[in-house]
Design a protein around this motif. Structure first.
Motif, mmCIF file in Angstrom:
data_model
loop_
_atom_site.group_PDB
_atom_site.id
_atom_site.type_symbol
_atom_site.label_atom_id
_atom_site.label_comp_id
_atom_site.label_asym_id
_atom_site.label_seq_id
_atom_site.Cartn_x
_atom_site.Cartn_y
_atom_site.Cartn_z
ATOM 1 N N ARG A 1 14.497 14.827 -4.794
ATOM 2 C CA ARG A 1 14.084 14.962 -3.389
ATOM 3 C C ARG A 1 12.621 14.530 -3.231
ATOM 4 N NH1 ARG A 1 11.041 17.743 -0.583
ATOM 5 N NH2 ARG A 1 10.442 19.131 -2.269
ATOM 6 N N ARG A 2 11.777 14.967 -4.179
ATOM 7 C CA ARG A 2 10.353 14.588 -4.131
ATOM 8 C C ARG A 2 10.173 13.094 -4.268
ATOM 9 N NH1 ARG A 2 6.217 17.237 -7.825
ATOM 10 N NH2 ARG A 2 4.910 15.974 -6.475
ATOM 11 N N LEU A 3 10.965 12.526 -5.166
ATOM 12 C CA LEU A 3 10.878 11.083 -5.394
ATOM 13 C C LEU A 3 11.260 10.320 -4.132
ATOM 14 C CD1 LEU A 3 10.262 9.162 -7.708
ATOM 15 C CD2 LEU A 3 12.686 9.083 -8.228
ATOM 16 N N SER A 4 12.343 10.786 -3.519
ATOM 17 C CA SER A 4 12.814 10.085 -2.317
ATOM 18 C C SER A 4 11.790 10.241 -1.176
ATOM 19 C CB SER A 4 14.202 10.614 -1.959
ATOM 20 O OG SER A 4 14.308 10.894 -0.626
ATOM 21 N N GLU A 5 11.171 11.453 -1.079
ATOM 22 C CA GLU A 5 10.157 11.679 -0.037
ATOM 23 C C GLU A 5 8.944 10.775 -0.267
ATOM 24 O OE1 GLU A 5 9.506 15.953 0.990
ATOM 25 O OE2 GLU A 5 7.415 15.376 0.682
ATOM 26 N N LEU A 6 8.572 10.655 -1.543
ATOM 27 C CA LEU A 6 7.417 9.825 -1.887
ATOM 28 C C LEU A 6 7.680 8.363 -1.522
ATOM 29 C CD1 LEU A 6 4.705 9.444 -3.504
ATOM 30 C CD2 LEU A 6 6.136 8.956 -5.464
ATOM 31 N N ILE A 7 8.859 7.868 -1.891
ATOM 32 C CA ILE A 7 9.174 6.464 -1.606
ATOM 33 C C ILE A 7 9.221 6.236 -0.089
ATOM 34 C CG2 ILE A 7 10.960 4.680 -1.847
ATOM 35 C CD1 ILE A 7 11.512 5.923 -4.641
ATOM 36 N N THR A 8 9.829 7.189 0.638
ATOM 37 C CA THR A 8 9.877 7.053 2.103
ATOM 38 C C THR A 8 8.465 6.967 2.671
ATOM 39 O OG1 THR A 8 11.793 8.479 2.021
ATOM 40 C CG2 THR A 8 10.882 8.085 4.199
ATOM 41 N N ASN A 9 7.562 7.855 2.196
ATOM 42 C CA ASN A 9 6.189 7.855 2.721
ATOM 43 C C ASN A 9 5.431 6.582 2.372
ATOM 44 O OD1 ASN A 9 6.186 10.166 4.146
ATOM 45 N ND2 ASN A 9 5.260 11.447 2.573
ATOM 46 N N ILE A 10 5.629 6.088 1.150
ATOM 47 C CA ILE A 10 4.936 4.849 0.749
ATOM 48 C C ILE A 10 5.417 3.702 1.637
ATOM 49 C CG2 ILE A 10 4.702 3.115 -1.081
ATOM 50 C CD1 ILE A 10 4.837 5.403 -3.093
ATOM 51 N N LEU A 11 6.723 3.637 1.848
ATOM 52 C CA LEU A 11 7.266 2.547 2.671
ATOM 53 C C LEU A 11 6.783 2.665 4.112
ATOM 54 C CD1 LEU A 11 10.918 2.260 1.310
ATOM 55 C CD2 LEU A 11 8.960 0.804 0.816
ATOM 56 N N ARG A 12 6.751 3.904 4.629
ATOM 57 C CA ARG A 12 6.276 4.118 6.007
ATOM 58 C C ARG A 12 4.838 3.658 6.148
ATOM 59 N NH1 ARG A 12 8.077 10.086 6.917
ATOM 60 N NH2 ARG A 12 10.081 9.804 7.904
ATOM 61 N N LEU A 13 4.007 4.099 5.197
ATOM 62 C CA LEU A 13 2.584 3.776 5.254
ATOM 63 C C LEU A 13 2.375 2.269 5.150
ATOM 64 C CD1 LEU A 13 0.014 5.384 5.506
ATOM 65 C CD2 LEU A 13 -0.205 5.389 3.052
ATOM 66 N N ASN A 14 3.118 1.660 4.245
ATOM 67 C CA ASN A 14 3.007 0.213 4.064
ATOM 68 C C ASN A 14 3.382 -0.514 5.356
ATOM 69 O OD1 ASN A 14 2.620 -2.102 2.461
ATOM 70 N ND2 ASN A 14 4.829 -2.362 2.397
#
Ligand code: ADP
Length: 355
Positions: free
Chosen positions: A185-198
């Motif tokens: 879950r943490r991994l998926s949240e992290l990837i979502t946030n990185i993609l959003r920010l990018n």
């Protein structure tokens, strides 16, 4: 590296900008033109041929000598005022293109003697400073992303190995399974946030601007976190006006969810979280306050940086990208965000958005 390779990396500048050969041709041309004009002049005055020859030789020699002296002086002057800065600039740009971002050009001290080259040098140094800053940010960002990605992956690998043990008791199997689910879950949240920010950092056109009720949106966000504030038995102090705003509601939901979940995360059981939405002239003002752990002034200076986490005790519940995202959205909406906080007392985040 071979000599050939070196030559390829740094092209040699063989020819000087001011070659003596070019000067010589130039002097001869001047001497020839001046002497011819002088001869024509003497011819019109009907002077004896013998005297004309003498005068011609004398004029040719004098003009050649004078122009040679003048040009030598000018050449030396140009060498220091033009050739030297040009070579310095070339040298620095070549170092820069080879990836040496520390390349800078020494600036002359006396501003009264500054010319266009000094302006180019100042601009080059400024550009180099900016680019090396971006490069540092980029490498820091990559280092942080790889670290953040590796941590949950390592957790998942460890627990998956443990799960393979024969005769594993039932409660251990459940515990390890939960740990894997939490890490993924943490991994998926992290990837979502990185993609959003990018996406937000590269996006310049935001077509989803509509008129909506900001107050209603805030009420919905508070309600969606009901599980969290109920579980922690937090007191809520809500004072929300109906304020109409033009903007992208989906992006703003990101802001409120981050601020509210941080307020609830950093506040102990029984604490208080307050939300107000008000209208102030041309601004919609939202403030989210809490009576949580607060932060030091030093932490406050860094909280909007990517991957920064001031409070290590809650680091497993986030990835330090939340407030970076919040700041980016507020910047896109031409708004402002400020924070007031004191350790052990609590924090107040205030967002001002142009209506
Ligand atoms: P995360 O919450 O994932 O750690 P954020 O970017 O949301 O990342 O926040 C960055 C840091 O700002 C947090 O680690 C914390 O130190 C500080 N912070 C944010 N909100 C609060 C708050 N309400 N109270 C105290 N500290 C906070």
């Amino acid at each position: 590296m071979s000599e050939d390779g070196n030559r390829k990396e740094k092209p040699k500048i063989g020819r000087s900008l001011f070659s003596p050969r070019r000067y010589l041709i130039f002097f001869l041309l001047i001497a020839f033109v001046v002497t011819t004009c002088f001869l024509l002049f003497l011819h019109f005055l009907e002077i004896r041929a013998e005297d004309v020859h003498k005068a011609a030789l004398l004029t040719f020699g004098n003009v050649l000598l004078l122009s040679f002296l003048g040009a030598t002086f000018d050449g030396i002057r140009q060498k220091y005022t033009v050739e030297k800065p040009v070579r310095q600039i070339l040298d620095a740009t070549q170092r820069f293109t080879r990836g040496d971002f520390s390349a800078r050009i020494e600036q002359r001290q006396d501003p009264l003697r500054h010319n266009e080259f000094d302006v180019i040098i100042a601009d080059f140094n400024k550009m180099a400073e900016e680019l090396s800053g971006i490069e540092t940010l980029r490498t820091d960002f990559i280092a942080s992303v790889s670290h953040e990605l590796k941590t949950p992956l390592a957790v998942m690998q460890n627990y998956a190995t443990l799960l393979q043990a024969p005769d594993l008791p039932e409660e251990k199997r459940i515990e390890y399974g939960r740990a894997i689910a939490e890490a993924s879950r943490r991994l998926s949240e992290l990837i979502t946030n990185i993609l959003r920010l990018n996406k937000l950092e590269n996006q310049t056109i935001f077509p989803d601007s509509i008129r909506f009720n900001l107050g209603e949106q805030l009420r919905e966000c508070v309600l969606s976190l009901e599980d969290v504030w109920e579980q922690k038995e937090l007191d809520l102090d809500i004072d929300i006006d109906d304020v109409m705003l033009n903007g992208d509601p989906e992006l703003l939901t990101l802001v409120w969810n981050n601020l509210l979940s941080n307020a609830m995360k950093f506040t102990g059981p029984g604490g208080l979280v307050g939300v107000t939405v008000k209208e102030e002239e041309q601004w919609a003002v939202v403030s989210v306050r809490d009576t949580g752990c607060g932060m030091t002034a030093e932490t406050g200076r860094h909280i909007f940086e990517k991957f920064y986490q001031g409070d290590s005790s809650h680091s497993s519940q986030g990835n330090g990208l939340g407030l970076a995202l919040v700041k980016r959205v507020i910047d896109i909406m031409n708004g402002e965000i400020s924070v007031e906080s004191a350790p052990g007392v609590g924090s107040v985040f205030t967002v001002r958005l142009p209506k």
